[in-house]
Design an enzyme around this catalytic site. Structure first.
Site, PDB file in Angstrom:
ATOM      1  N   HIS A  34       0.840  -1.207   0.000  1.00 50.68           N
ATOM      2  CA  HIS A  34       0.000   0.000   0.000  1.00 50.68           C
ATOM      3  C   HIS A  34       0.876   1.259   0.000  1.00 50.68           C
ATOM      4  O   HIS A  34       0.597   2.223  -0.718  1.00 50.68           O
ATOM      5  CB  HIS A  34      -0.870   0.043   1.254  1.00 50.68           C
ATOM      6  CG  HIS A  34      -1.857  -1.076   1.390  1.00 50.68           C
ATOM      7  ND1 HIS A  34      -1.750  -2.039   2.362  1.00 50.68           N
ATOM      8  CD2 HIS A  34      -2.979  -1.379   0.684  1.00 50.68           C
ATOM      9  CE1 HIS A  34      -2.772  -2.881   2.270  1.00 50.68           C
ATOM     10  NE2 HIS A  34      -3.526  -2.517   1.252  1.00 50.68           N
ATOM     11  N   GLN A  58     -17.885  -6.508  -1.946  1.00 53.32           N
ATOM     12  CA  GLN A  58     -16.962  -7.299  -2.768  1.00 53.32           C
ATOM     13  C   GLN A  58     -16.593  -8.626  -2.101  1.00 53.32           C
ATOM     14  O   GLN A  58     -15.766  -9.373  -2.625  1.00 53.32           O
ATOM     15  CB  GLN A  58     -15.727  -6.491  -3.154  1.00 53.32           C
ATOM     16  CG  GLN A  58     -14.771  -6.174  -2.024  1.00 53.32           C
ATOM     17  CD  GLN A  58     -13.677  -5.220  -2.472  1.00 53.32           C
ATOM     18  OE1 GLN A  58     -13.914  -4.071  -2.771  1.00 53.32           O
ATOM     19  NE2 GLN A  58     -12.451  -5.719  -2.547  1.00 53.32           N
TER      20      GLN A  58
END
Ligand code: AMP
Length: 279
Positions: A34, A58
């Protein structure tokens, strides 16, 4: 570093940011993968916005939504050190109020690979990414090659909906033994963590064979499968040698491909990929 929770708060905070604005969407429990996206955004944009949202739509009903690792205090400290300007922490209720009815559905490229194994996953991804983009209105948005199909889907939806966002795909960050960094690696026991290196071993074996002249897609798939089967803790869900753009499975002689796989190590489902091409 500012934080915003509601849609009005993020819109107001975004309005006062210097342009261009870069957005890094995440589900939190941040790691060096990230942070590589955040650093790319930091180097290319005047302002950096990071969203942290574990997007329920999701996840399938049997998946790990409730168990997904979270550590907001640590995430905020890491983002502060990276000189992020704004962190958006939307709530599920604000993202999907009780009468929510609108979905973004990308067609063909979501039907293969991860989409075939995780029905509805990319509908959730495409919907949340569209909502993040339309709330933050970034000039650029940063995604990882780690989630190769997600990168294809986001690029497709951005083109199809004419969103004025430049999508930037950043390389996969790996551990020294090749394991791709992932928030889900936190689920692995020490023994499973050792076993998890088999994904990159399998990808590398196929890449080396390709570099040595093996051009048959089916042989490259076989090689990945064989390497994975040497690891007793690994249970292969799929291995693929596909077109990097259409994600269609390839047969016969290839000049380039997306090699990818989903493998259970114990109960933890890991994915990884490599793009191979002739020089
Ligand atoms: P996630 O929090 O898992 O939804 O990931 C947020 C973003 O970080 C996605 O665009 C991922 O593709 C990207 N990402 C996750 N792991 C890595 C990694 N090991 N290297 C580079 N990018 C990554």
């Amino acid at each position: 570093m500012k934080t915003a929770v509601t849609f009005p708060e993020v819109r107001a905070a975004r309005a006062s940011l210097a342009e261009p604005v870069g957005l890094v969407p995440t589900m939190g429990y941040l790691h060096a993968g990230h942070l590589s996206l955040v650093r790319s955004a930091r180097s290319e944009c005047a302002s950096v916005v990071v969203s942290i949202f574990v997007n329920p739509t999701q996840f399938g009903p049997q998946e790990d939504l409730a168990a997904y690792p979270r550590d907001l205090t640590r995430d905020l400290q890491m983002l502060e050190s990276e000189k992020v300007d704004l962190v958006w922490l939307p709530t599920s209720d604000a993202m999907y109020p009780p009468d929510y009815q609108t979905w973004v559905s990308v067609e063909t490229v979501t039907q293969r690979l991860e989409g075939a194994m995780r029905p509805g996953h990319f509908r959730g991804v495409a919907t949340v990414v569209t909502k993040l983009f339309t709330a933050v209105l970034p000039d650029k948005a940063y995604f990882g090659q780690k989630d190769a199909q997600q990168a294809v889907v986001v690029q497709q939806l951005t083109r199809d909906l004419n969103l004025p966002v430049q999508v930037v795909i950043c390389p996969t960050v790996r551990e020294p033994d090749g394991l791709a960094l992932s928030s889900r690696n936190a689920y692995l026991s020490p023994e499973e963590r050792r076993a998890a290196a088999c994904l990159y071993r399998a990808l590398s074996a196929a890449q080396s064979a390709f570099q040595a002249g093996e051009r048959r897609a089916q042989e490259l798939r076989k090689m990945m499968d064989k390497t994975l089967h040497q690891e007793p803790l690994a249970h292969v869900q799929y291995v693929s040698c596909a077109d990097p753009v259409t994600l269609e499975e390839l047969d016969g002689e290839i000049t380039h491909a997306l090699l990818s796989m989903a493998v259970f190590i114990g109960k933890t489902r890991l994915i990884d990929n490599l793009v191979i091409k002739e020089w």
